[in-house]
Design a protein around this motif. Structure first.
Motif, mmCIF file in Angstrom:
data_model
loop_
_atom_site.group_PDB
_atom_site.id
_atom_site.type_symbol
_atom_site.label_atom_id
_atom_site.label_comp_id
_atom_site.label_asym_id
_atom_site.label_seq_id
_atom_site.Cartn_x
_atom_site.Cartn_y
_atom_site.Cartn_z
ATOM 1 N N ALA A 1 0.913 -1.032 -0.330
ATOM 2 C CA ALA A 1 0.115 -0.187 -0.086
ATOM 3 C C ALA A 1 0.770 1.434 -0.563
ATOM 4 N N TYR A 2 1.806 1.460 1.006
ATOM 5 C CA TYR A 2 2.916 2.291 1.171
ATOM 6 C C TYR A 2 3.030 2.879 -0.544
ATOM 7 N N GLU A 3 4.606 1.913 -0.589
ATOM 8 C CA GLU A 3 4.420 1.367 -2.290
ATOM 9 C C GLU A 3 3.597 1.925 -3.178
ATOM 10 N N LEU A 4 2.218 1.733 -3.561
ATOM 11 C CA LEU A 4 2.043 2.010 -4.409
ATOM 12 C C LEU A 4 1.099 3.791 -4.527
ATOM 13 N N ALA A 5 0.916 4.376 -2.873
ATOM 14 C CA ALA A 5 0.942 5.938 -3.379
ATOM 15 C C ALA A 5 1.578 6.848 -3.218
ATOM 16 N N GLU A 6 3.371 6.490 -2.612
ATOM 17 C CA GLU A 6 4.058 6.591 -3.252
ATOM 18 C C GLU A 6 4.875 6.857 -4.612
ATOM 19 N N GLU A 7 4.532 5.721 -5.681
ATOM 20 C CA GLU A 7 4.716 6.102 -6.294
ATOM 21 C C GLU A 7 3.783 5.952 -7.491
ATOM 22 N N THR A 8 2.605 5.817 -7.006
ATOM 23 C CA THR A 8 1.341 7.236 -8.027
ATOM 24 C C THR A 8 1.389 9.019 -7.642
ATOM 25 N N LEU A 9 1.686 9.388 -6.543
ATOM 26 C CA LEU A 9 2.241 10.659 -6.223
ATOM 27 C C LEU A 9 3.313 11.189 -6.793
ATOM 28 N N GLU A 10 4.444 10.309 -7.495
ATOM 29 C CA GLU A 10 5.759 10.583 -7.817
ATOM 30 C C GLU A 10 5.385 10.654 -8.908
ATOM 31 N N ALA A 11 4.441 9.420 -9.578
ATOM 32 C CA ALA A 11 4.290 10.315 -11.390
ATOM 33 C C ALA A 11 3.216 11.725 -11.454
ATOM 34 N N TRP A 12 2.461 11.383 -10.414
ATOM 35 C CA TRP A 12 1.744 12.702 -10.490
ATOM 36 C C TRP A 12 2.061 14.354 -10.532
ATOM 37 N N LYS A 13 3.517 14.322 -9.320
ATOM 38 C CA LYS A 13 4.694 15.333 -9.578
ATOM 39 C C LYS A 13 5.404 14.986 -10.727
ATOM 40 N N LYS A 14 5.265 14.308 -11.189
ATOM 41 C CA LYS A 14 6.388 14.775 -12.173
ATOM 42 C C LYS A 14 5.053 14.747 -14.402
ATOM 43 N N GLY A 15 3.862 14.486 -13.950
ATOM 44 C CA GLY A 15 3.106 14.831 -15.064
ATOM 45 C C GLY A 15 2.848 13.408 -16.151
ATOM 46 N N HIS A 16 2.599 12.516 -15.223
ATOM 47 C CA HIS A 16 2.781 11.312 -15.646
ATOM 48 C C HIS A 16 0.862 10.710 -15.570
ATOM 49 N N VAL A 17 0.828 11.226 -14.499
ATOM 50 C CA VAL A 17 -0.564 10.628 -14.554
ATOM 51 C C VAL A 17 -1.431 12.242 -14.085
ATOM 52 N N ALA A 18 -2.560 12.315 -15.146
ATOM 53 C CA ALA A 18 -2.927 13.678 -15.538
ATOM 54 C C ALA A 18 -3.903 14.009 -13.727
ATOM 55 N N ASN A 19 -4.623 12.942 -13.779
ATOM 56 C CA ASN A 19 -5.750 13.478 -11.977
ATOM 57 C C ASN A 19 -4.580 13.561 -10.675
ATOM 58 N N ALA A 20 -5.152 13.786 -9.387
ATOM 59 C CA ALA A 20 -4.791 13.315 -8.297
ATOM 60 C C ALA A 20 -4.282 12.298 -8.173
ATOM 61 N N PRO A 21 -3.947 11.337 -7.202
ATOM 62 C CA PRO A 21 -3.762 10.199 -7.083
ATOM 63 C C PRO A 21 -5.519 10.031 -5.973
ATOM 64 N N LEU A 22 -5.794 8.331 -6.499
ATOM 65 C CA LEU A 22 -7.467 9.080 -5.753
ATOM 66 C C LEU A 22 -7.205 7.055 -5.610
ATOM 67 N N PHE A 23 -7.504 6.868 -3.875
ATOM 68 C CA PHE A 23 -7.736 5.635 -3.572
ATOM 69 C C PHE A 23 -8.054 5.511 -2.965
ATOM 70 N N VAL A 24 -9.461 4.239 -2.526
ATOM 71 C CA VAL A 24 -9.642 3.404 -1.692
ATOM 72 C C VAL A 24 -9.392 2.514 -1.209
ATOM 73 N N ALA A 25 -10.070 2.623 0.155
ATOM 74 C CA ALA A 25 -9.425 1.668 1.356
ATOM 75 C C ALA A 25 -10.597 1.331 2.156
ATOM 76 N N LEU A 26 -10.819 -0.142 1.815
ATOM 77 C CA LEU A 26 -12.134 -1.066 2.517
ATOM 78 C C LEU A 26 -11.508 -1.534 3.795
ATOM 79 N N ASP A 27 -12.736 -1.341 5.078
ATOM 80 C CA ASP A 27 -12.494 -1.755 6.708
ATOM 81 C C ASP A 27 -13.163 -2.700 6.537
ATOM 82 N N GLY A 28 -13.449 -3.684 6.951
ATOM 83 C CA GLY A 28 -14.134 -4.557 7.286
ATOM 84 C C GLY A 28 -15.269 -4.995 5.975
ATOM 85 N N ILE A 29 -14.628 -4.640 5.082
ATOM 86 C CA ILE A 29 -15.322 -5.180 4.158
ATOM 87 C C ILE A 29 -15.260 -6.996 3.807
ATOM 88 N N THR A 30 -16.071 -7.905 3.686
ATOM 89 C CA THR A 30 -15.871 -9.515 3.550
ATOM 90 C C THR A 30 -16.552 -9.898 2.677
#
Length: 333
Positions: free
Chosen positions: A162-191
Motif C-alpha cells: 500500500a505504501y509503495e503504491l501511494a508513493e509511486e502514484t504521487l511521484e508520477a503525478w508530480k512529474k506529470g505522468h498521471v493527469a489526475n491527483a492520486p485517488l484511492f479507496v480503502a476498505l474497512d471490514g468489507i468481507t
C-alpha cells in the motif's frame, strides 16, 4: 508314637469375612447386545470411525478453503492460498470473465457437453494448461465438493504494498505522468468479494489509482471478485496493508487526504472541497460502518445525502457515488 508331650487343639470355626457381593455383577448379565457399529472388534465400528473422521476432515477443510477463498488470505507460514473454481457452470463463467487461471483439470473419461467443450476451447485459446485428472485427485483438490469433472485452478493474487503504491502514484503525478491527483479507496471490514469486485470496477471507471485492503479480517481478490469487476481487476492494482490505521497515517504524512464515508458526516458529499487533492476514500461495512480508530484517522467524514426512509447504502454503491462526484468536480476544475 509319642507326641513329645504336645496336645493338639481343635479351633472352633467362627464367622468368616464374606465376598461383599463381588460376584453379583457376573450374575446380572451384560445387558442388551450393543449395535455392531459400537463394538470395537466389529467391522462396522471401523467403518463408522472412518466415516466420522472423513466427515470432520471434509468440514474442516471446506471451512478453511472457503474462508481463504473469500478473503484471499495467506496460508500457513505466510504462503499464499490457491483457490479452485468447481462445477461446469462456474468454470465456464470464470473462463468467459477472463479470470487468471493456472490450470484446468478435466476428469478422465468426462462426459462431454456444451459447457465442457466451451471450457476446453477457452482454456486452449488462453494458453491455460489442460490436465487430465482422476476423480480421487479432483475430490482431494476440492475437499469433496461437487465438481462435475471440471476444476479451474486460480493462482494467488499478487498484492502490491500500500505504501509503495501511494508513493509511486504521487511521484508520477508530480512529474506529470498521471493527469489526475492520486485517488484511492480503502476498505474497512468489507468481507464480501462481490463488494470488492464492484468497488474495483468503479475505481477503474472514475480514473482511480488503486484499492487498499487490510491483511486481516478483510476480503481479498478471489475468483468472485475478479468476475464482479468485469475485467477491471486486471487494470486496477489492489494493495494490502498490514495495519490499515498505520497505512492511513502514512498516507496523511505523504499529503493524501483521508475521507471516511459515513451517514453522520462532517460534510455533505456535494459540498466536498478536497476533491481535486490527493484523496483516499475509506468505506466500512454496511452494518458496522467505519471502526472507531479508522474514523479517528480520517481528515473528514463525508456523508451522502439520501432519502430519510433509506438507512444506508451498499458499500460499493456508496463508493461509486463518491467517486463520481470527485470525478465530476475534477473535470469541472
Amino acid at each position: 508314637m509319642a507326641n513329645n508331650g504336645r496336645r493338639s487343639v481343635k479351633l472352633k470355626k467362627g464367622p468368616t469375612v464374606g465376598t461383599g457381593g463381588h460376584g453379583r455383577k457376573a450374575l446380572e448379565g451384560k445387558g442388551p447386545t450393543p449395535k455392531a457399529e459400537d463394538r470395537p472388534y466389529h467391522k462396522a465400528f471401523k467403518n463408522k470411525q472412518l466415516s466420522e473422521r472423513s466427515e470432520a476432515k471434509r468440514a474442516s477443510g471446506s471451512r478453511t478453503t472457503s474462508a481463504a477463498a473469500r478473503s484471499g488470505r495467506s496460508g500457513p507460514k505466510g504462503r499464499a492460498t490457491e483457490e479452485v473454481v468447481t462445477g461446469r457452470n462456474s468454470v465456464v463463467e470464470a473462463l468467459r470473465a477472463g479470470i487468471p487461471a493456472k490450470a484446468l483439470h478435466v476428469a478422465v473419461r468426462i462426459e462431454m457437453d456444451d459447457r465442457v467443450k466451451e471450457s476446453l476451447k477457452l482454456a486452449a485459446e488462453r494458453g491455460i494448461p489442460l490436465m487430465e485428472t482422476g476423480k480421487p485427485e479432483l475430490d482431494r483438490m476440492t475437499d469433496d465438493a461437487i465438481h462435475q469433472g471440471l476444476v479451474l485452478q486460480i493462482p494467488p493474487y499478487e498484492y502490491q504494498d500500500a505504501y509503495e503504491l501511494a508513493e509511486e502514484t504521487l511521484e508520477a503525478w508530480k512529474k506529470g505522468h498521471v493527469a489526475n491527483a492520486p485517488l484511492f479507496v480503502a476498505l474497512d471490514g468489507i468481507t464480501d468479494p462481490r463488494n470488492l469486485g464492484a468497488i474495483i470496477r468503479s475505481v477503474s471507471a472514475f480514473s482511480g489509482h488503486g484499492v487498499v485492503v487490510p491483511e486481516r479480517r478483510s476480503v481479498g481478490v478471489t475468483a468472485s471478485a475478479w468476475k464482479t469487476s468485469a475485467g477491471a481487476a486486471a487494470r486496477v492494482p489492489v494493495a494490502r496493508a498490514a495495519n490499515l490505521n498505520n497505512t492511513l497515517k502514512a498516507f496523511k504524512n505523504m499529503g493524501i487526504y483521508v475521507l471516511g464515508l459515513d451517514g453522520d458526516g462532517d460534510v455533505s458529499l456535494p459540498e466536498l472541497t478536497l476533491a481535486t487533492e490527493p484523496v483516499c476514500i475509506v468505506v466500512g461495512s454496511e452494518g458496522k460502518g467505519l471502526s472507531r480508530l479508522v474514523r479517528e484517522n480520517c481528515d473528514q467524514i463525508v456523508s451522502i445525502p439520501i432519502d430519510s426512509a433509506m438507512e444506508s447504502l451498499n458499500a460499493s454503491m456508496a463508493v461509486g457515488i463518491s467517486l463520481y462526484e470527485i470525478s465530476r468536480q475534477r473535470a469541472a476544475k
